[in-house]
Design a protein around this motif. Structure first.
Motif, PDB file in Angstrom:
ATOM      1  N   GLU A 187       0.830  -1.198   0.000  1.00 12.02           N
ATOM      2  CA  GLU A 187       0.000   0.000   0.000  1.00 12.02           C
ATOM      3  C   GLU A 187       0.868   1.254   0.000  1.00 12.02           C
ATOM      4  O   GLU A 187       1.823   1.348   0.763  1.00 12.02           O
ATOM      5  CB  GLU A 187      -0.901  -0.014   1.234  1.00 12.02           C
ATOM      6  CG  GLU A 187      -2.008   0.991   1.201  1.00 12.02           C
ATOM      7  CD  GLU A 187      -3.003   0.733   2.314  1.00 12.02           C
ATOM      8  OE1 GLU A 187      -4.175   0.469   2.008  1.00 12.02           O
ATOM      9  OE2 GLU A 187      -2.602   0.783   3.497  1.00 12.02           O
ATOM     10  N   ARG A 188       0.533   2.206  -0.853  1.00 11.30           N
ATOM     11  CA  ARG A 188       1.277   3.452  -0.909  1.00 11.30           C
ATOM     12  C   ARG A 188       0.848   4.348   0.245  1.00 11.30           C
ATOM     13  O   ARG A 188      -0.342   4.578   0.465  1.00 11.30           O
ATOM     14  CB  ARG A 188       1.050   4.169  -2.238  1.00 11.30           C
ATOM     15  CG  ARG A 188       1.657   3.472  -3.434  1.00 11.30           C
ATOM     16  CD  ARG A 188       1.529   4.321  -4.690  1.00 11.30           C
ATOM     17  NE  ARG A 188       2.330   5.544  -4.607  1.00 11.30           N
ATOM     18  CZ  ARG A 188       1.839   6.752  -4.374  1.00 11.30           C
ATOM     19  NH1 ARG A 188       0.555   6.922  -4.162  1.00 11.30           N
ATOM     20  NH2 ARG A 188       2.637   7.811  -4.328  1.00 11.30           N
ATOM     21  N   SER A 189       1.827   4.848   0.984  1.00  9.40           N
ATOM     22  CA  SER A 189       1.563   5.734   2.113  1.00  9.40           C
ATOM     23  C   SER A 189       2.473   6.952   1.978  1.00  9.40           C
ATOM     24  O   SER A 189       3.553   7.000   2.584  1.00  9.40           O
ATOM     25  CB  SER A 189       1.815   5.004   3.433  1.00  9.40           C
ATOM     26  OG  SER A 189       1.012   3.849   3.544  1.00  9.40           O
ATOM     27  N   PRO A 190       2.068   7.947   1.198  1.00 10.17           N
ATOM     28  CA  PRO A 190       2.949   9.088   0.903  1.00 10.17           C
ATOM     29  C   PRO A 190       3.397   9.859   2.143  1.00 10.17           C
ATOM     30  O   PRO A 190       4.463  10.479   2.132  1.00 10.17           O
ATOM     31  CB  PRO A 190       2.090   9.971  -0.010  1.00 10.17           C
ATOM     32  CG  PRO A 190       1.045   9.060  -0.571  1.00 10.17           C
ATOM     33  CD  PRO A 190       0.782   8.041   0.496  1.00 10.17           C
ATOM     34  N   LEU A 191       2.608   9.844   3.198  1.00  8.52           N
ATOM     35  CA  LEU A 191       2.926  10.624   4.390  1.00  8.52           C
ATOM     36  C   LEU A 191       3.625   9.795   5.464  1.00  8.52           C
ATOM     37  O   LEU A 191       3.762  10.238   6.604  1.00  8.52           O
ATOM     38  CB  LEU A 191       1.650  11.252   4.956  1.00  8.52           C
ATOM     39  CG  LEU A 191       0.980  12.273   4.029  1.00  8.52           C
ATOM     40  CD1 LEU A 191      -0.377  12.686   4.563  1.00  8.52           C
ATOM     41  CD2 LEU A 191       1.874  13.488   3.853  1.00  8.52           C
ATOM     42  N   LEU A 192       4.077   8.602   5.101  1.00  9.73           N
ATOM     43  CA  LEU A 192       4.697   7.720   6.091  1.00  9.73           C
ATOM     44  C   LEU A 192       5.926   8.352   6.728  1.00  9.73           C
ATOM     45  O   LEU A 192       6.137   8.246   7.939  1.00  9.73           O
ATOM     46  CB  LEU A 192       5.078   6.388   5.439  1.00  9.73           C
ATOM     47  CG  LEU A 192       5.804   5.380   6.340  1.00  9.73           C
ATOM     48  CD1 LEU A 192       4.934   4.986   7.520  1.00  9.73           C
ATOM     49  CD2 LEU A 192       6.204   4.142   5.543  1.00  9.73           C
ATOM     50  N   SER A 193       6.763   9.022   5.936  1.00 15.66           N
ATOM     51  CA  SER A 193       7.986   9.597   6.494  1.00 15.66           C
ATOM     52  C   SER A 193       7.678  10.690   7.513  1.00 15.66           C
ATOM     53  O   SER A 193       8.384  10.838   8.515  1.00 15.66           O
ATOM     54  CB  SER A 193       8.871  10.157   5.367  1.00 15.66           C
ATOM     55  OG  SER A 193       8.181  11.161   4.642  1.00 15.66           O
ATOM     56  N   VAL A 194       6.608  11.462   7.277  1.00  8.72           N
ATOM     57  CA  VAL A 194       6.210  12.498   8.234  1.00  8.72           C
ATOM     58  C   VAL A 194       5.741  11.853   9.531  1.00  8.72           C
ATOM     59  O   VAL A 194       6.113  12.286  10.634  1.00  8.72           O
ATOM     60  CB  VAL A 194       5.085  13.376   7.642  1.00  8.72           C
ATOM     61  CG1 VAL A 194       4.623  14.424   8.652  1.00  8.72           C
ATOM     62  CG2 VAL A 194       5.546  14.046   6.360  1.00  8.72           C
TER      63      VAL A 194
END
Length: 314
Positions: free
Chosen positions: A118-125
């Motif tokens: 699953e793509r989680s674009p805000l994972l690093s934040v």
């Protein structure tokens, strides 16, 4: 530290300390001692041991413990690769060879079959807030009304399960909840620290949450009978808890196998059991049997009866 202090700390005799110090000297560890009331044993400043204490199995396991894909998701892919290179360089030659062989022969692919990670674009934040113990303000999309909510969370940890990232966090009520990271639409780290709950154990909390979820997930039971082939393949069609219940309750039923299984709802169980085709028959409850019968009749009418108006065959 004096021999007496070391003996008290390690709960051994002073004689054992003397013997161990001699052994460390013999193995090249730079310990030295000063006599007198202010004396004691001291380790040479800056000394670091090599990783010679690892067993062969421990060295091999080092390269099974990591998740390169997960590390990359968190922005730590390069750091993990560098750490592995440094660790390999520190290992004795035989251990290095065994660890390299293990890395060459085993690969862990976390996502389940038939689904992409699953793509989680805000994972690093989110990960940054978890690591630095800072409050996290999120706009989160959920499955109930109102569909989008804004929350300020205390992020306690991240869990990767079957290719999906989940945030374990508490809100204003102190209740610890789980948030699917891919459902976070906006996220910003609030430069305000928070205090983690005393003794919080992420792994233990996750295990308890899964158990609680499964206990609330199933609202009823169904009795079904399976052909021998259907019983053998049953675990491929259902969740592990349902498969375990079938194994425990299985009894012979005239060449078939009768089992009692937990179900979430009549609608969900109907779809789940119809996937098995003729390998299964619902016995109880009557509501579930009627639901399956209704779907089968509709399918029979569609495929065996008159073409439905508006269909390509009409």
């Amino acid at each position: 530290m004096t021999a007496q202090a070391l003996a008290a700390e390690l709960e051994v005799s002073v004689r054992t300390i003397y013997r161990d110090v001699e052994s460390l000297h013999a193995s090249g560890v730079p310990l030295y001692g000063d006599a007198g009331p202010a004396g004691g044993y001291q380790l040479l400043d800056g000394y670091r041991t090599r990783l010679t204490g690892l067993t062969e199995q421990e060295a091999e396991s080092l390269f099974l413990a990591g998740l390169p894909g997960a590390a990359a998701d968190l922005g730590l892919g390069d750091a993990v690769a560098a750490a592995q290179l440094k660790l390999m360089a520190a290992l004795p030659s035989p251990m290095r060879d065994r660890a390299a062989r293990m890395a060459e022969r085993f690969h862990l692919d976390a996502p389940s079959w038939y689904s992409d990670p699953e793509r989680s674009p805000l994972l690093s934040v989110v990960a940054d807030a978890v690591w630095r113990e800072r409050l996290l303000e999120v706009r989160y999309r959920r499955w109930q009304a109102p569909e989008e909510v804004t929350r300020v969370l205390r992020p306690l940890g991240l869990v990767l399960k079957a290719g999906r990232w989940y945030l374990v966090a508490s809100g204003s009520s102190e209740r610890i909840s789980t948030y699917r990271v891919a459902q976070i639409r906006e996220a910003s780290v609030v430069d305000e620290p928070f205090e983690r709950p005393a003794g919080f154990d992420l792994a233990a909390h996750w295990a308890a949450s899964l158990e609680d979820f499964q206990s609330r997930q199933y609202t009823g039971e169904a009795v079904v009978r399976l052909t021998p082939r259907g019983f053998e393949s049953f675990s491929s069609y259902v969740l592990p808890a349902v498969a375990r219940a079938a194994e425990r309750s299985a009894v012979d039923d005239g060449g078939w196998v009768r089992v009692t299984i937990p179900i979430e709802s009549v609608g969900h169980a109907t779809g789940m059991l119809l996937r098995m085709g003729g390998e299964v028959e619902v016995l109880e409850p009557e509501e579930l049997r009627a639901s399956v019968t209704s779907v089968v009749r509709e399918l029979a009418s569609r495929y065996l009866g008159s073409p439905v108006e508006g269909s390509p065959r009409a």
